[in-house]
Design an enzyme around this catalytic site. Structure first.
Site, PDB file in Angstrom:
ATOM      1  N   LYS A 145      27.872  18.557 -11.430  1.00  0.00           N
ATOM      2  CA  LYS A 145      26.714  17.675 -11.257  1.00  0.00           C
ATOM      3  C   LYS A 145      25.404  18.376 -11.650  1.00  0.00           C
ATOM      4  O   LYS A 145      25.362  19.612 -11.794  1.00  0.00           O
ATOM      5  CB  LYS A 145      26.657  17.200  -9.803  1.00  0.00           C
ATOM      6  CG  LYS A 145      27.824  16.264  -9.404  1.00  0.00           C
ATOM      7  CD  LYS A 145      27.663  15.779  -7.957  1.00  0.00           C
ATOM      8  CE  LYS A 145      28.761  14.806  -7.548  1.00  0.00           C
ATOM      9  NZ  LYS A 145      28.570  14.313  -6.157  1.00  0.00           N
ATOM     10  N   TYR A 176      30.094   5.004 -10.755  1.00  0.00           N
ATOM     11  CA  TYR A 176      30.157   5.032  -9.291  1.00  0.00           C
ATOM     12  C   TYR A 176      30.248   3.626  -8.692  1.00  0.00           C
ATOM     13  O   TYR A 176      29.958   3.442  -7.507  1.00  0.00           O
ATOM     14  CB  TYR A 176      28.930   5.737  -8.734  1.00  0.00           C
ATOM     15  CG  TYR A 176      29.080   7.243  -8.532  1.00  0.00           C
ATOM     16  CD1 TYR A 176      30.224   7.794  -7.933  1.00  0.00           C
ATOM     17  CD2 TYR A 176      28.053   8.116  -8.888  1.00  0.00           C
ATOM     18  CE1 TYR A 176      30.338   9.167  -7.725  1.00  0.00           C
ATOM     19  CE2 TYR A 176      28.163   9.489  -8.677  1.00  0.00           C
ATOM     20  CZ  TYR A 176      29.310  10.004  -8.091  1.00  0.00           C
ATOM     21  OH  TYR A 176      29.420  11.359  -7.868  1.00  0.00           O
ATOM     22  N   PHE A 206      23.690   4.608   0.053  1.00  0.00           N
ATOM     23  CA  PHE A 206      23.228   5.714  -0.789  1.00  0.00           C
ATOM     24  C   PHE A 206      23.481   5.492  -2.284  1.00  0.00           C
ATOM     25  O   PHE A 206      23.220   6.378  -3.093  1.00  0.00           O
ATOM     26  CB  PHE A 206      23.869   7.038  -0.333  1.00  0.00           C
ATOM     27  CG  PHE A 206      25.381   7.025  -0.278  1.00  0.00           C
ATOM     28  CD1 PHE A 206      26.144   7.262  -1.420  1.00  0.00           C
ATOM     29  CD2 PHE A 206      26.050   6.776   0.918  1.00  0.00           C
ATOM     30  CE1 PHE A 206      27.530   7.251  -1.382  1.00  0.00           C
ATOM     31  CE2 PHE A 206      27.452   6.773   0.969  1.00  0.00           C
ATOM     32  CZ  PHE A 206      28.191   7.013  -0.184  1.00  0.00           C
ATOM     33  N   ARG A 240      40.607  18.787  -5.341  1.00  0.00           N
ATOM     34  CA  ARG A 240      39.905  18.379  -4.115  1.00  0.00           C
ATOM     35  C   ARG A 240      39.842  19.539  -3.120  1.00  0.00           C
ATOM     36  O   ARG A 240      38.832  19.719  -2.439  1.00  0.00           O
ATOM     37  CB  ARG A 240      40.594  17.165  -3.460  1.00  0.00           C
ATOM     38  CG  ARG A 240      40.551  15.861  -4.246  1.00  0.00           C
ATOM     39  CD  ARG A 240      39.186  15.247  -4.399  1.00  0.00           C
ATOM     40  NE  ARG A 240      38.486  15.010  -3.153  1.00  0.00           N
ATOM     41  CZ  ARG A 240      37.385  14.247  -3.044  1.00  0.00           C
ATOM     42  NH1 ARG A 240      36.881  13.617  -4.110  1.00  0.00           N
ATOM     43  NH2 ARG A 240      36.778  14.111  -1.902  1.00  0.00           N
ATOM     44  N   THR A 285      32.943  16.757   1.319  1.00  0.00           N
ATOM     45  CA  THR A 285      31.814  16.102   0.643  1.00  0.00           C
ATOM     46  C   THR A 285      30.476  16.721   1.044  1.00  0.00           C
ATOM     47  O   THR A 285      29.619  16.959   0.183  1.00  0.00           O
ATOM     48  CB  THR A 285      31.819  14.591   0.999  1.00  0.00           C
ATOM     49  OG1 THR A 285      33.090  14.046   0.635  1.00  0.00           O
ATOM     50  CG2 THR A 285      30.713  13.860   0.272  1.00  0.00           C
ATOM     51  N   ARG A 339      31.914  23.646  -2.995  1.00  0.00           N
ATOM     52  CA  ARG A 339      30.765  23.049  -2.297  1.00  0.00           C
ATOM     53  C   ARG A 339      30.193  23.983  -1.239  1.00  0.00           C
ATOM     54  O   ARG A 339      28.990  23.969  -0.992  1.00  0.00           O
ATOM     55  CB  ARG A 339      31.163  21.693  -1.723  1.00  0.00           C
ATOM     56  CG  ARG A 339      31.242  20.627  -2.828  1.00  0.00           C
ATOM     57  CD  ARG A 339      31.927  19.384  -2.359  1.00  0.00           C
ATOM     58  NE  ARG A 339      31.679  18.243  -3.248  1.00  0.00           N
ATOM     59  CZ  ARG A 339      32.309  17.083  -3.157  1.00  0.00           C
ATOM     60  NH1 ARG A 339      33.225  16.904  -2.219  1.00  0.00           N
ATOM     61  NH2 ARG A 339      32.024  16.097  -3.983  1.00  0.00           N
ATOM     62  N   ASN A 354      25.868  18.118  -4.147  1.00  0.00           N
ATOM     63  CA  ASN A 354      27.056  18.875  -3.727  1.00  0.00           C
ATOM     64  C   ASN A 354      27.852  19.427  -4.902  1.00  0.00           C
ATOM     65  O   ASN A 354      29.027  19.730  -4.782  1.00  0.00           O
ATOM     66  CB  ASN A 354      27.910  18.049  -2.757  1.00  0.00           C
ATOM     67  CG  ASN A 354      28.407  16.762  -3.369  1.00  0.00           C
ATOM     68  OD1 ASN A 354      28.187  16.496  -4.552  1.00  0.00           O
ATOM     69  ND2 ASN A 354      29.091  15.952  -2.582  1.00  0.00           N
ATOM     70  N   HIS A 372      32.047  16.670  -8.650  1.00  0.00           N
ATOM     71  CA  HIS A 372      32.811  15.444  -8.378  1.00  0.00           C
ATOM     72  C   HIS A 372      34.255  15.718  -8.739  1.00  0.00           C
ATOM     73  O   HIS A 372      34.529  16.446  -9.701  1.00  0.00           O
ATOM     74  CB  HIS A 372      32.297  14.285  -9.251  1.00  0.00           C
ATOM     75  CG  HIS A 372      33.256  13.115  -9.265  1.00  0.00           C
ATOM     76  ND1 HIS A 372      33.255  12.147  -8.286  1.00  0.00           N
ATOM     77  CD2 HIS A 372      34.299  12.805 -10.096  1.00  0.00           C
ATOM     78  CE1 HIS A 372      34.240  11.281  -8.531  1.00  0.00           C
ATOM     79  NE2 HIS A 372      34.882  11.660  -9.621  1.00  0.00           N
ATOM     80  N   GLU A 408      38.897   7.370 -14.441  1.00  0.00           N
ATOM     81  CA  GLU A 408      37.709   8.208 -14.670  1.00  0.00           C
ATOM     82  C   GLU A 408      37.820   9.004 -15.969  1.00  0.00           C
ATOM     83  O   GLU A 408      36.829   9.171 -16.689  1.00  0.00           O
ATOM     84  CB  GLU A 408      37.498   9.142 -13.472  1.00  0.00           C
ATOM     85  CG  GLU A 408      37.116   8.360 -12.212  1.00  0.00           C
ATOM     86  CD  GLU A 408      36.890   9.226 -10.983  1.00  0.00           C
ATOM     87  OE1 GLU A 408      36.564   8.667  -9.924  1.00  0.00           O
ATOM     88  OE2 GLU A 408      37.044  10.468 -11.068  1.00  0.00           O
TER      89      GLU A 408
HETATM   90  P1  IDP Z   1      33.442  12.797  -2.739  1.00  0.00           P
HETATM   91  O1  IDP Z   1      32.480  13.181  -3.832  1.00  0.00           O
HETATM   92  O2  IDP Z   1      33.760  13.959  -1.835  1.00  0.00           O
HETATM   93  O3  IDP Z   1      34.679  12.110  -3.256  1.00  0.00           O
HETATM   94  P2  IDP Z   1      32.546  10.152  -1.870  1.00  0.00           P
HETATM   95  O4  IDP Z   1      32.697   9.627  -0.484  1.00  0.00           O
HETATM   96  O5  IDP Z   1      33.426   9.611  -2.937  1.00  0.00           O
HETATM   97  O6  IDP Z   1      32.682  11.757  -1.783  1.00  0.00           O
HETATM   98  O7  IDP Z   1      31.024   9.943  -2.253  1.00  0.00           O
HETATM   99  C1  IDP Z   1      30.584  10.123  -3.594  1.00  0.00           C
HETATM  100  C2  IDP Z   1      29.320  10.940  -3.572  1.00  0.00           C
HETATM  101  O8  IDP Z   1      28.308  10.198  -2.893  1.00  0.00           O
HETATM  102  C3  IDP Z   1      29.415  12.260  -2.800  1.00  0.00           C
HETATM  103  O9  IDP Z   1      29.879  13.339  -3.593  1.00  0.00           O
HETATM  104  C4  IDP Z   1      28.011  12.477  -2.338  1.00  0.00           C
HETATM  105  O10 IDP Z   1      27.232  13.129  -3.344  1.00  0.00           O
HETATM  106  C5  IDP Z   1      27.479  11.070  -2.151  1.00  0.00           C
HETATM  107  N1  IDP Z   1      27.536  10.700  -0.737  1.00  0.00           N
HETATM  108  C6  IDP Z   1      28.638  10.426   0.007  1.00  0.00           C
HETATM  109  N2  IDP Z   1      28.326  10.105   1.267  1.00  0.00           N
HETATM  110  C7  IDP Z   1      26.974  10.186   1.346  1.00  0.00           C
HETATM  111  C8  IDP Z   1      26.028   9.971   2.397  1.00  0.00           C
HETATM  112  O11 IDP Z   1      26.382   9.653   3.534  1.00  0.00           O
HETATM  113  N3  IDP Z   1      24.714  10.152   2.074  1.00  0.00           N
HETATM  114  C9  IDP Z   1      24.303  10.505   0.836  1.00  0.00           C
HETATM  115  N4  IDP Z   1      25.148  10.723  -0.191  1.00  0.00           N
HETATM  116  C10 IDP Z   1      26.473  10.567   0.063  1.00  0.00           C
HETATM  117 MG    MG Z   2      34.890  10.286  -4.202  1.00  0.00          MG
END
Ligand code: IDP
Ligand code: MG
Length: 136
Positions: A12, A52, A60, A88, A94, A105, A115, A118, A129
């Site tokens: 990212k 996304y 968010f 993962r 996350t 991370r 973070n 992805h 994807e």
């Molecule tokens: P992941 O990247 O670990 O798969 P996802 O739940 O798929 O997590 O969420 C996608 C992205 O959205 C996350 O990597 C993070 O950057 C962002 N995100 C997820 N939850 C939150 C939140 O509660 N607040 C702000 N950003 C979030």
């Molecule tokens: Mg995800």
């Protein structure tokens, strides 16, 4: 029995900006995930929103799409044994605050939105994807 999969990884903007591309790639390659394809691109906000779209109902979502399109990213196809889960695990939780020791991370993430990486969360989503970024 062997189970070779492919998964999509994205470095990212926060990590590209801090010159972490090679550090992150070496974590994958030293953990038996081969980088089959890699390219650096800069998405438009519309493209980020399409990528996304599963998150479109989340509060968010708008920030997430702005962020992913805020600078260059590196997209990669990783291939190896159980690549989806393996990636993962290497990524960590996350929210970097909750990420396990030595995960990407934990090492590099700044916050839940910045973070650093992805990774696809299932074989089905990995196919979608990969096709999104590498369809020919
Ligand atoms: P992941 O990247 O670990 O798969 P996802 O739940 O798929 O997590 O969420 C996608 C992205 O959205 C996350 O990597 C993070 O950057 C962002 N995100 C997820 N939850 C939150 C939140 O509660 N607040 C702000 N950003 C979030
Ligand atoms: Mg995800």
């Amino acid at each position: 029995m062997s189970n070779i999969e492919q998964t999509l990884s994205i470095i990212k903007p926060d990590a590209v900006e801090r010159n972490l591309i090679e550090n992150i790639k070496s974590i994958f390659t030293s953990n038996n995930l081969n980088i089959k394809e890699t390219k650096k691109i800069h998405l438009t906000k519309e493209e980020a929103a399409e990528f996304y779209s599963v998150h479109q109902s989340k509060p968010f979502y708008d920030n997430l799409c702005s962020y992913l399109s805020s600078g260059p990213i590196v997209v990669m196809i990783l291939e190896g044994e159980n690549a989806v889960l393996s990636n993962r695990k290497l990524m960590g939780a996350t929210d970097p605050k909750n990420a396990e020791k030595n995960t990407i991370r934990k090492l590099y993430g700044i916050s839940i939105d910045k973070n650093s990486v992805h990774g696809s969360d299932s074989v089905d989503n990995a196919k979608k994807e990969i096709n999104f970024f590498f369809k020919n």
